[in-house]
Design a protein around this motif. Structure first.
Motif: not given
Length: 85
Positions: A7-13, A67-71, A79-85
């Motif tokens: 939850p604390t991972t941010q792409f831009l603080t 592709e793997n993250d989308g899968k 919630e299991a993926a890295f990118l939350k969109w």
């Protein structure tokens, strides 16, 4: 396998965003600066997950990672993926 994003991972603080806002840049330049900083964070994660130095990543490794993250997102949920969109 891609690790779940914390939850604390941010792409831009907020501090980085404020620094970009203060920079003497046009709006398009500020957008590109934010995108570049965020892309660096994502490339660092891809390099970590693939065990390859950032400068050695190939475009195919980046595509494969997405592709793997989308899968993971489709099969296990957002919630299991890295990118939350």
């Amino acid at each position: 396998m891609v690790e779940s994003q914390q939850p604390t991972t941010q792409f831009l603080t907020p501090e980085e965003s404020a620094d970009v806002d203060k920079a003497l840049l046009s709006s398009p330049e500020k957008f590109l600066t934010r995108l570049t900083i965020s892309s660096l964070r994502l490339l660092q994660q891809i390099a970590k997950d693939t065990g390859v130095a950032i400068e050695e990543l190939t475009h195919q490794q980046v595509i494969d990672w997405f592709e793997n993250d989308g899968k993971i997102r489709r099969e296990q949920g957002i919630e299991a993926a890295f990118l939350k969109w």
